[in-house]
Design an enzyme around this catalytic site. Structure first.
Site, PDB file in Angstrom:
ATOM      1  N   ASP A  83      49.564  17.929  -4.878  1.00  0.00           N
ATOM      2  CA  ASP A  83      48.504  18.655  -4.108  1.00  0.00           C
ATOM      3  C   ASP A  83      49.158  20.010  -4.010  1.00  0.00           C
ATOM      4  OD1 ASP A  83      47.061  18.613  -0.794  1.00  0.00           O
ATOM      5  OD2 ASP A  83      47.180  20.249  -2.355  1.00  0.00           O
ATOM      6  N   GLU A 204      37.280  18.754  -4.843  1.00  0.00           N
ATOM      7  CA  GLU A 204      38.269  18.411  -3.676  1.00  0.00           C
ATOM      8  C   GLU A 204      37.522  18.006  -2.521  1.00  0.00           C
ATOM      9  OE1 GLU A 204      39.937  22.421  -2.329  1.00  0.00           O
ATOM     10  OE2 GLU A 204      41.246  21.404  -0.772  1.00  0.00           O
TER      11      GLU A 204
END
Ligand SMILES: Nc1nc2c(ncn2[C@@H]2O[C@H](COP(=O)(O)OP(=O)(O)OP(=O)(O)O)[C@@H](O)[C@H]2O)c(=O)[nH]1
Ligand SMILES: [Ca+2]
Length: 522
Positions: A83, A204
């Protein structure tokens, strides 16, 4: 008999060695009394035998357990998600099994899930993209340490960057991604270039929504019973939930799970993450101060009074994001309600250009929030800092913010000795921004119990990290590709308009996002 004999031999030293002189007693009698004394187990021998048996049992258990663990690790498949956030880069390593064609996850236990975070985020290398290779290499080494050597090349690794990178020019994003791809190509993991990308904000948000409802067991159930996510990140804020209102297609995503279709509103407010918004406030105050008349003092209501940036100090002096924020004509004068209205101004910027029936934040459409929500990241961090209870946390945030913003900086430093200045400095703004976003802008009632701050969900506390949601969808998609043709899997599409999607979502949108009934070993 032997044992008692051994015991008796150990009990009394003189019994252990035959006497040099032989007592003249009837041999039979002597033998029986000798045999008797040798059979009586001594306390010491009993203890030694028990310890010995325990040691053997423990050794056996250890060998079996290690064998079991090795076996388990060997039977596991692995997947890695990196991430790339604005404030840090994290590697998430997942171990999972396939049972009757379905991925079985267990986010507990070292071999099933491990993560590592490094700061700063990838976007900090805008001026020196090569520098990004250091943290990516370190994260790759961490991941390799969690995956058995023989499994590396069948374990996929993907890097998914978020708002911090979205804020950079495309050419700069590409340069940083290319550095990361070079490291990932030679990592030994299964990797293709398109697996390192900047994902869209709504992706996301969807991933965070998936892991939350997965953890809560609401995936596959009534769409209106699912839980929404509102995530206050560093550079962006995501709002994702199933709305009962009509949602314009540019905000709408569809995910199918089992035979249930979820029409989800998902939007990421870029530049309205907490750090980015705070930076915006400082910029505007600086500009005001720079243009003010020489006697005009501009005050910063989101910094507790008494905070002075000592320009001559070395080390301790806080250099806030960008150049120093406090000039002589700008002074810290913490005041929660003024900070709240400054935050509201930031959140309403562009409202006049709203092309929809209503815009809660800027010129972006957001349906009225309905149902339950989990408020994550900075909502959670700041609520924890102020020690807020779940119940009425939003109204309590006002009280906590008024006290903190109105306090003196030197007193706050004494109250929070372990906090670095640049962390402590953010809580006044954070409290005001949270109230201004959730209540003043999104219309959440101050006593609304349906919105809770959280960092994990479900009985077993699954972390509410969108990377887990990306892993779940990616594994579901990959598995249903390779599962047996008879297996029931329902295709789902993720409708995507007007914004780039990352490769995985693209594939699933084209070919169907197949999400089977994932069994979760919780
Ligand atoms: N107060 C506090 N804030 C934290 C802590 N850990 C992370 N944060 C803040 O929480 C936010 C992290 O949310 P993330 O979603 O991880 O932000 P990010 O991924 O770095 O940034 P985005 O690219 O916007 O997603 C950032 O504003 C961090 O500064 C913590 O322990 N305490
Ligand atoms: Ca993030």
């Amino acid at each position: 008999m032997q044992r008692s004999h051994a015991r008796s031999r150990l009990k009394n030293k003189s019994d252990m060695d035959p006497p040099l002189h032989v007592h003249h007693t009837q041999p039979g009698r002597q033998r029986s009394s000798l045999a008797k004394s040798k059979c009586k187990p001594t306390k010491k021998s009993i203890i030694l035998v028990i310890i010995g048996s325990l040691a053997i049992a423990l050794a056996l258990f250890f060998v079996c357990y290690t064998f079991f663990l090795r076996n388990r690790k060997v039977s596991l498949r692995y997947s890695v998600v990196i991430d790339g956030g604005s404030s840090g880069t994290r590697a998430h390593v997942f171990g999972y099994r396939i049972e009757s064609g379905n991925p079985v996850f267990d986010f507990r236990g070292d071999e099933s899930y491990a993560s590592m975070k490094l700061s700063p985020g990838l976007s900090s290398y805008a001026d020196n993209p090569e520098g990004a290779s250091v943290s990516v290499k370190e994260l790759v080494e961490f991941a390799k340490g969690r995956v058995p050597e023989g499994k590396l090349k069948e374990s996929d690794i993907r890097l998914m960057a978020t708002a911090g990178m979205r804020l950079l020019e495309l050419s700069v994003q590409e340069r940083i991604l290319e550095v990361a791809r070079r490291v990932l190509r030679s990592s030994g993991f299964k990797f293709q270039d398109e697996s390192a990308s900047v994902i869209s904000g709504s992706d996301e948000g969807i991933y965070a929504w998936v892991v939350a409802n997965h953890a809560l067991g609401s995936l596959g159930g009534d769409p209106l019973q699912t839980t929404g996510i509102v995530e206050l990140g560093g550079a962006s804020t995501q709002v994702t939930f199933v709305s009962s209102e009509h949602v314009p297609s540019e905000f709408s995503r569809t995910i199918t799970y089992g035979n249930v279709s979820y029409r989800i509103y998902s939007h990421s407010f870029l530049n309205l993450g907490q750090d980015a918004a705070h930076e915006k406030l400082w910029e505007s105050l600086n500009n005001l101060a720079a243009n003010s008349t020489e006697k005009g003092i501009v005050t910063d209501p989101c910094t507790p009074k008494g905070y002075i940036l000592d320009k001559n100090s070395t080390g301790e002096g806080i250099v806030l994001p960008g150049e120093s924020k406090f000039t002589d004509s700008l002074q810290a004068a913490g005041n929660f309600s003024k900070c709240r209205s400054a935050a509201f101004t930031i959140l309403q910027e562009g409202k006049e250009k709203c092309p929809y029936k209503h815009c809660s934040i800027g010129s972006t459409f957001t349906p009225n929030l309905r149902g339950s929500f989990l408020a994550t990241e900075n909502f959670f961090h700041t609520s924890k800092f102020f020690g807020l209870r779940e119940k009425d946390w939003l109204s309590e945030m006002i009280i906590a913010g008024e006290s903190f913003c109105g306090d003196d900086w030197s007193r706050l430093k004494v109250k929070h000795p372990t906090f670095k200045d640049e962390s402590l400095l953010r809580y006044c703004f954070s409290s005001a921004y949270i109230v201004s976003m959730l209540h003043d802008s999104l219309g959440v009632a101050l006593d609304d119990q349906r919105v809770e701050f959280a960092s994990e969900a479900g009985e077993k506390g699954i972390p509410l990290d969108w990377a887990l949601g990306a892993f779940i969808l990616n594994t579901a998609t990959a598995t249903s590709d390779s599962s047996d043709p008879h297996e029931k899997h329902i295709c789902g599409q993720i409708h995507k308009k007007h914004s780039s999607v990352d490769q995985m979502v693209n594939q699933s949108a084209n070919r169907c996002l197949q999400i089977n009934n994932l069994d979760v070993l919780l």
